[in-house]
Design a protein around this motif. Structure first.
Motif, PDB file in Angstrom:
ATOM      1  N   GLY A  11      17.657 -17.785  14.550  1.00 46.64           N
ATOM      2  CA  GLY A  11      18.152 -17.750  15.927  1.00 46.64           C
ATOM      3  C   GLY A  11      19.365 -18.693  16.063  1.00 46.64           C
ATOM      4  O   GLY A  11      20.169 -18.199  16.939  1.00 46.64           O
ATOM      5  N   ALA A  12      19.212 -19.813  15.610  1.00 49.02           N
ATOM      6  CA  ALA A  12      20.309 -20.973  15.920  1.00 49.02           C
ATOM      7  C   ALA A  12      21.605 -20.367  15.370  1.00 49.02           C
ATOM      8  O   ALA A  12      22.464 -20.427  16.070  1.00 49.02           O
ATOM      9  CB  ALA A  12      19.932 -22.328  15.319  1.00 49.02           C
ATOM     10  N   LEU A  13      21.662 -19.987  14.129  1.00 48.47           N
ATOM     11  CA  LEU A  13      22.985 -19.589  13.553  1.00 48.47           C
ATOM     12  C   LEU A  13      23.367 -18.222  14.031  1.00 48.47           C
ATOM     13  O   LEU A  13      24.566 -18.274  14.298  1.00 48.47           O
ATOM     14  CB  LEU A  13      22.641 -19.618  12.092  1.00 48.47           C
ATOM     15  CG  LEU A  13      22.517 -20.736  11.246  1.00 48.47           C
ATOM     16  CD1 LEU A  13      22.304 -20.298   9.862  1.00 48.47           C
ATOM     17  CD2 LEU A  13      23.617 -21.714  11.448  1.00 48.47           C
ATOM     18  N   GLY A  14      22.423 -17.493  14.360  1.00 43.63           N
ATOM     19  CA  GLY A  14      22.682 -16.248  15.145  1.00 43.63           C
ATOM     20  C   GLY A  14      23.358 -16.455  16.245  1.00 43.63           C
ATOM     21  O   GLY A  14      24.255 -15.818  16.826  1.00 43.63           O
ATOM     22  N   GLY A  15      22.749 -16.957  17.089  1.00 42.26           N
ATOM     23  CA  GLY A  15      23.191 -17.617  18.439  1.00 42.26           C
ATOM     24  C   GLY A  15      24.455 -18.224  18.608  1.00 42.26           C
ATOM     25  O   GLY A  15      25.444 -17.867  19.371  1.00 42.26           O
ATOM     26  N   THR A  21      22.683 -21.309  24.458  1.00 45.97           N
ATOM     27  CA  THR A  21      22.034 -21.695  23.087  1.00 45.97           C
ATOM     28  C   THR A  21      20.779 -22.795  23.226  1.00 45.97           C
ATOM     29  O   THR A  21      19.880 -22.675  22.626  1.00 45.97           O
ATOM     30  CB  THR A  21      23.306 -22.748  22.305  1.00 45.97           C
ATOM     31  OG1 THR A  21      24.500 -21.680  22.253  1.00 45.97           O
ATOM     32  CG2 THR A  21      22.917 -23.059  21.114  1.00 45.97           C
ATOM     33  N   TRP A  22      21.046 -23.611  24.383  1.00 49.12           N
ATOM     34  CA  TRP A  22      19.886 -24.485  24.813  1.00 49.12           C
ATOM     35  C   TRP A  22      18.757 -23.407  25.171  1.00 49.12           C
ATOM     36  O   TRP A  22      17.534 -23.813  24.544  1.00 49.12           O
ATOM     37  CB  TRP A  22      20.412 -25.372  25.789  1.00 49.12           C
ATOM     38  CG  TRP A  22      19.147 -25.989  26.373  1.00 49.12           C
ATOM     39  CD1 TRP A  22      18.356 -27.232  25.812  1.00 49.12           C
ATOM     40  CD2 TRP A  22      18.438 -25.726  27.669  1.00 49.12           C
ATOM     41  NE1 TRP A  22      17.337 -27.645  26.612  1.00 49.12           N
ATOM     42  CE2 TRP A  22      17.456 -26.839  27.608  1.00 49.12           C
ATOM     43  CE3 TRP A  22      18.471 -24.857  28.423  1.00 49.12           C
ATOM     44  CZ2 TRP A  22      16.387 -27.011  28.668  1.00 49.12           C
ATOM     45  CZ3 TRP A  22      17.372 -24.769  29.701  1.00 49.12           C
ATOM     46  CH2 TRP A  22      16.592 -25.885  29.755  1.00 49.12           C
ATOM     47  N   TRP A  23      18.952 -22.549  25.852  1.00 51.08           N
ATOM     48  CA  TRP A  23      17.869 -21.515  26.069  1.00 51.08           C
ATOM     49  C   TRP A  23      17.186 -20.891  24.837  1.00 51.08           C
ATOM     50  O   TRP A  23      16.019 -20.795  24.795  1.00 51.08           O
ATOM     51  CB  TRP A  23      18.451 -20.644  27.253  1.00 51.08           C
ATOM     52  CG  TRP A  23      17.300 -19.593  27.612  1.00 51.08           C
ATOM     53  CD1 TRP A  23      16.265 -19.625  28.658  1.00 51.08           C
ATOM     54  CD2 TRP A  23      17.294 -18.309  27.171  1.00 51.08           C
ATOM     55  NE1 TRP A  23      15.696 -18.607  28.763  1.00 51.08           N
ATOM     56  CE2 TRP A  23      16.438 -17.410  27.723  1.00 51.08           C
ATOM     57  CE3 TRP A  23      18.012 -17.537  26.263  1.00 51.08           C
ATOM     58  CZ2 TRP A  23      15.750 -16.280  27.469  1.00 51.08           C
ATOM     59  CZ3 TRP A  23      17.580 -16.208  25.939  1.00 51.08           C
ATOM     60  CH2 TRP A  23      16.361 -15.621  26.475  1.00 51.08           C
ATOM     61  N   LEU A  24      18.332 -20.477  23.971  1.00 48.07           N
ATOM     62  CA  LEU A  24      17.736 -19.681  22.723  1.00 48.07           C
ATOM     63  C   LEU A  24      16.966 -20.684  22.206  1.00 48.07           C
ATOM     64  O   LEU A  24      15.875 -20.286  21.645  1.00 48.07           O
ATOM     65  CB  LEU A  24      19.004 -19.263  22.093  1.00 48.07           C
ATOM     66  CG  LEU A  24      18.629 -18.544  20.802  1.00 48.07           C
ATOM     67  CD1 LEU A  24      17.922 -17.119  20.968  1.00 48.07           C
ATOM     68  CD2 LEU A  24      19.910 -18.406  20.034  1.00 48.07           C
ATOM     69  N   MET A  25      17.085 -22.022  21.845  1.00 46.96           N
ATOM     70  CA  MET A  25      16.201 -22.935  21.070  1.00 46.96           C
ATOM     71  C   MET A  25      15.126 -22.922  21.710  1.00 46.96           C
ATOM     72  O   MET A  25      14.052 -23.025  20.983  1.00 46.96           O
ATOM     73  CB  MET A  25      17.097 -24.501  21.021  1.00 46.96           C
ATOM     74  CG  MET A  25      18.157 -24.428  20.038  1.00 46.96           C
ATOM     75  SD  MET A  25      18.867 -25.900  20.008  1.00 46.96           S
ATOM     76  CE  MET A  25      17.533 -26.862  19.296  1.00 46.96           C
ATOM     77  N   ARG A  26      14.882 -23.085  23.144  1.00 48.37           N
ATOM     78  CA  ARG A  26      13.681 -23.266  23.776  1.00 48.37           C
ATOM     79  C   ARG A  26      12.917 -22.072  23.523  1.00 48.37           C
ATOM     80  O   ARG A  26      11.665 -22.152  23.373  1.00 48.37           O
ATOM     81  CB  ARG A  26      13.825 -23.690  25.209  1.00 48.37           C
ATOM     82  CG  ARG A  26      14.448 -25.201  25.231  1.00 48.37           C
ATOM     83  CD  ARG A  26      14.366 -25.706  26.715  1.00 48.37           C
ATOM     84  NE  ARG A  26      12.962 -25.703  27.250  1.00 48.37           N
ATOM     85  CZ  ARG A  26      12.064 -26.707  27.359  1.00 48.37           C
ATOM     86  NH1 ARG A  26      12.609 -27.619  26.501  1.00 48.37           N
ATOM     87  NH2 ARG A  26      10.740 -26.477  27.749  1.00 48.37           N
ATOM     88  N   LEU A  51       8.460 -20.081  17.064  1.00 47.21           N
ATOM     89  CA  LEU A  51       8.632 -19.141  16.086  1.00 47.21           C
ATOM     90  C   LEU A  51       8.389 -19.988  14.604  1.00 47.21           C
ATOM     91  O   LEU A  51       8.509 -21.138  14.459  1.00 47.21           O
ATOM     92  CB  LEU A  51       9.755 -18.249  16.074  1.00 47.21           C
ATOM     93  CG  LEU A  51       9.781 -17.332  17.374  1.00 47.21           C
ATOM     94  CD1 LEU A  51      11.237 -16.596  17.137  1.00 47.21           C
ATOM     95  CD2 LEU A  51       8.632 -16.270  17.411  1.00 47.21           C
ATOM     96  N   ASN A  52       8.278 -19.245  13.688  1.00 47.53           N
ATOM     97  CA  ASN A  52       8.593 -19.716  12.336  1.00 47.53           C
ATOM     98  C   ASN A  52       9.809 -20.602  12.175  1.00 47.53           C
ATOM     99  O   ASN A  52      10.761 -20.032  12.720  1.00 47.53           O
ATOM    100  CB  ASN A  52       8.285 -18.422  11.261  1.00 47.53           C
ATOM    101  CG  ASN A  52       8.444 -18.910   9.908  1.00 47.53           C
ATOM    102  OD1 ASN A  52       9.346 -19.625   9.529  1.00 47.53           O
ATOM    103  ND2 ASN A  52       7.633 -18.366   8.952  1.00 47.53           N
TER     104      ASN A  52
END
Length: 166
Positions: free
Chosen positions: A102-106, A84-89, A94-95
């Motif tokens: 991405g955060a909710l989907g992740g 999740t941390w990697w996905l945030m970075r 992005l917009n």
């Protein structure tokens, strides 16, 4: 010294003189990256402590089988939280709507993957399923709680307006 700089220093105190934080992020991506790093800093040690407690409790109650299962559950939970941390970075630039998507989907993806991993690992007879599941759950809850604490304590502006927008 230009006349504008001289006029500014003569009449107005600087932001530092007023105690205003001047190292605020200039872009949304920078704010998300800073928040992701704060979330990692706040969550990693409480998660490790939770894993240790899970291992000790499971070892006392169920022996080595329980301790190993707790270690595996904790490791899987930390790995999913680091994803999740990697996905945030990775989505920070992005917009903002895409970052939220991405955060909710992740998060949803993480829960599904954790469920699938638990379903696969419960078939391994030498792992104590409850020790694995309870440690995994505890680490995910602690990590999410510390993410919330990090969000509340990290000073980030609500709106970031580019110079082009003014």
């Amino acid at each position: 010294m230009t006349e504008t700089e001289k006029k500014k220093t003569d009449s107005e105190p600087s932001a530092a003189d007023l105690g205003i934080q001047t190292d605020l992020p200039k872009t949304h991506g920078e704010a998300v990256t800073r928040l992701a790093d704060a979330m990692l800093r706040y969550a990693i040690w409480p998660a490790v402590a939770t894993i240790v407690v899970g291992i000790v409790v499971a070892s006392v109650l169920y022996g080595a089988r329980g301790g190993v299962a707790a270690l595996v559950g904790g490791a899987v939970a930390v790995a999913s939280s680091l994803a999740t941390w990697w996905l945030m970075r990775k989505t920070a630039a992005l917009n903002p709507m895409m970052v939220m998507t991405g955060a909710l989907g992740g998060f949803i993806g993480k829960m599904i993957i954790l469920l699938l991993v638990l379903m696969v690992l419960r078939e391994i007879t030498w792992l104590h399923t409850r020790s694995l599941a309870f440690t995994m759950l505890a680490v995910v809850i602690v990590w999410a709680a510390m993410d919330t604490v990090a969000f509340r304590r990290t000073k980030l502006p609500t709106l970031i307006i580019n110079d082009d927008d003014q």
